[in-house]
Design an enzyme around this catalytic site. Structure first.
Site, short mmCIF file in Angstrom:
data_model
loop_
_atom_site.label_atom_id
_atom_site.label_comp_id
_atom_site.label_asym_id
_atom_site.label_seq_id
_atom_site.Cartn_x
_atom_site.Cartn_y
_atom_site.Cartn_z
N ASP A 75 51.47 6.58 29.65
CA ASP A 75 50.13 6.33 29.09
C ASP A 75 49.48 7.60 28.55
O ASP A 75 49.89 8.70 28.90
CB ASP A 75 49.21 5.77 30.19
CG ASP A 75 49.38 4.28 30.37
OD1 ASP A 75 49.87 3.63 29.44
OD2 ASP A 75 49.00 3.79 31.45
N PRO A 111 25.30 9.52 36.46
CA PRO A 111 25.59 10.27 35.23
C PRO A 111 25.57 11.78 35.46
O PRO A 111 25.97 12.54 34.58
CB PRO A 111 24.48 9.84 34.27
CG PRO A 111 23.39 9.30 35.13
CD PRO A 111 24.03 8.79 36.38
N GLU A 146 15.50 3.74 38.31
CA GLU A 146 15.41 5.09 37.72
C GLU A 146 16.39 6.05 38.38
O GLU A 146 16.66 7.14 37.87
CB GLU A 146 13.99 5.66 37.86
CG GLU A 146 12.96 4.96 37.00
CD GLU A 146 13.32 4.96 35.53
OE1 GLU A 146 13.59 6.04 34.99
OE2 GLU A 146 13.34 3.87 34.93
N ARG A 191 45.83 1.45 39.07
CA ARG A 191 47.07 1.63 38.30
C ARG A 191 48.03 2.62 38.95
O ARG A 191 49.20 2.62 38.68
CB ARG A 191 46.75 2.08 36.87
CG ARG A 191 46.04 1.02 36.05
CD ARG A 191 45.64 1.53 34.69
NE ARG A 191 46.80 1.87 33.87
CZ ARG A 191 47.56 0.99 33.23
NH1 ARG A 191 47.29 -0.28 33.31
NH2 ARG A 191 48.59 1.39 32.51
N1 SAH Z 1 17.59 8.42 35.82
C1 SAH Z 1 18.98 8.63 36.18
C2 SAH Z 1 19.84 7.46 35.74
C3 SAH Z 1 19.59 6.21 36.48
S1 SAH Z 1 20.57 4.89 35.90
C4 SAH Z 1 19.49 9.89 35.48
O1 SAH Z 1 19.14 10.09 34.32
O2 SAH Z 1 20.28 10.64 36.07
C5 SAH Z 1 20.76 3.90 37.35
C6 SAH Z 1 22.08 4.04 38.09
O3 SAH Z 1 23.15 3.68 37.24
C7 SAH Z 1 22.43 5.43 38.59
O4 SAH Z 1 21.81 5.73 39.81
C8 SAH Z 1 23.93 5.35 38.71
O5 SAH Z 1 24.34 4.78 39.95
C9 SAH Z 1 24.32 4.39 37.60
N2 SAH Z 1 24.82 5.11 36.41
C10 SAH Z 1 24.16 5.30 35.25
N3 SAH Z 1 24.89 6.00 34.36
C11 SAH Z 1 26.07 6.25 34.97
C12 SAH Z 1 27.24 6.96 34.57
N4 SAH Z 1 27.35 7.54 33.38
N5 SAH Z 1 28.26 7.03 35.45
C13 SAH Z 1 28.17 6.46 36.68
N6 SAH Z 1 27.08 5.79 37.12
C14 SAH Z 1 26.04 5.69 36.28
#
Ligand code: SAH
Length: 248
Positions: free
Chosen positions: A170, A89, A116, A155
């Site tokens: 699109d 994220p 986490e 795509r």
């Molecule tokens: N504590 C971290 C989130 C961990 S979630 C933070 O707040 O930054 C666990 C895993 O899910 C992450 O390591 C990532 O690989 C995936 N993930 C979570 N949200 C994501 C998103 N919006 N986009 C891509 N991968 C995501």
């Protein structure tokens, strides 16, 4: 194009990789997807890849050694080295441009985090070429993001979507949202298909669709309009639509 997906849950991908457009692309060899089980790179007898966070706190952390080992194994394979993406994220937001960029690469590895998060030393050591996020929300793991990216990127690969015109029309492709689509029946629950679609005049239909693209974007995503490449006629049309909206 080749994708390597590094994951704790290879089984997660079984059905999506066998269905629909992506399934057909895999069958026809346009897409070559390799699933890499992160646990195969654990040196723990129980194939453990997570551990408690230093400093305390809730949850577990995906440890560095198996992630380094998995990525280094991919990089040491013969042939085109992968562009290695960590799904997170905290990465750059995935969009059409990003999908096109990835589609131009011969090989992309998507590394899915869990728990986490991942040991920060993977970042500090520059293990990944980039970090990509699906959006400003938190998933429990990168797998759903990997699937979304795989589908959006595929795509753009020649032969995946039979009619290339459908991709170029699109939403987002020309900076605007897509125009509305209609099909049978012509009348449904008192709602009729717009008359212009039956006129048989291609130019008139094209103009109507362009106006509807502008209308949809103005109503639903006005933030896109600033960057959309519009000609003078379209700018004037947009002005008119905006005026109509202000005083219908
Ligand atoms: N504590 C971290 C989130 C961990 S979630 C933070 O707040 O930054 C666990 C895993 O899910 C992450 O390591 C990532 O690989 C995936 N993930 C979570 N949200 C994501 C998103 N919006 N986009 C891509 N991968 C995501």
């Amino acid at each position: 194009m080749r994708f390597d997906i590094v994951t704790l849950f290879p089984g997660y991908f079984a059905s999506p990789l066998g269905e629909s457009l992506v399934g057909r692309a895999v069958e026809r060899g346009i897409l070559d997807v390799h699933l890499v089980d992160l646990r195969d790179f654990s040196d723990d007898p129980h194939r453990k890849v997570d551990d408690e966070p230093y400093g305390g706190g809730p949850g577990m952390v995906l440890t560095a050694p198996p992630v380094f080992a998995a990525v280094e194994a991919l990089r040491s394979e013969v042939g085109a080295p992968p562009h290695v993406v960590f799904l997170s994220p905290q990465g750059r937001r995935f969009d059409t441009r990003c999908a096109r960029e990835l589609a131009a690469r011969p090989r992309v590895a998507l590394v899915c985090g869990r728990y986490e998060g991942i040991d920060e030393r993977t970042r500090a050591a520059g293990l990944f070429d980039e970090e990509i996020s699906l959006g400003d929300f938190v998933l429990s793991g990168g797998e759903a993001a990997a699937l979304a990216i795989l589908e959006a990127v595929s795509r753009y690969l020649p032969g995946v979507v039979q009619d290339a015109v459908s991709v170029s029309a699109d939403s987002f492709e020309d900076g605007l949202l897509d125009h509305p689509h209609y099909s049978r029946p012509r009348s449904f629950r008192g709602l009729d298909v717009p008359e212009v679609l039956f006129c048989g005049h291609h130019e008139e239909i094209r103009r109507w669709r362009r106006e509807e693209q502008l209308r949809a974007t103005l109503e639903r995503r006005p933030d896109l309009l600033g960057a959309a490449p519009l000609d003078d006629e379209e700018r004037a049309l947009l002005e008119r639509l905006a005026r109509e909206r202000r005083s219908p």
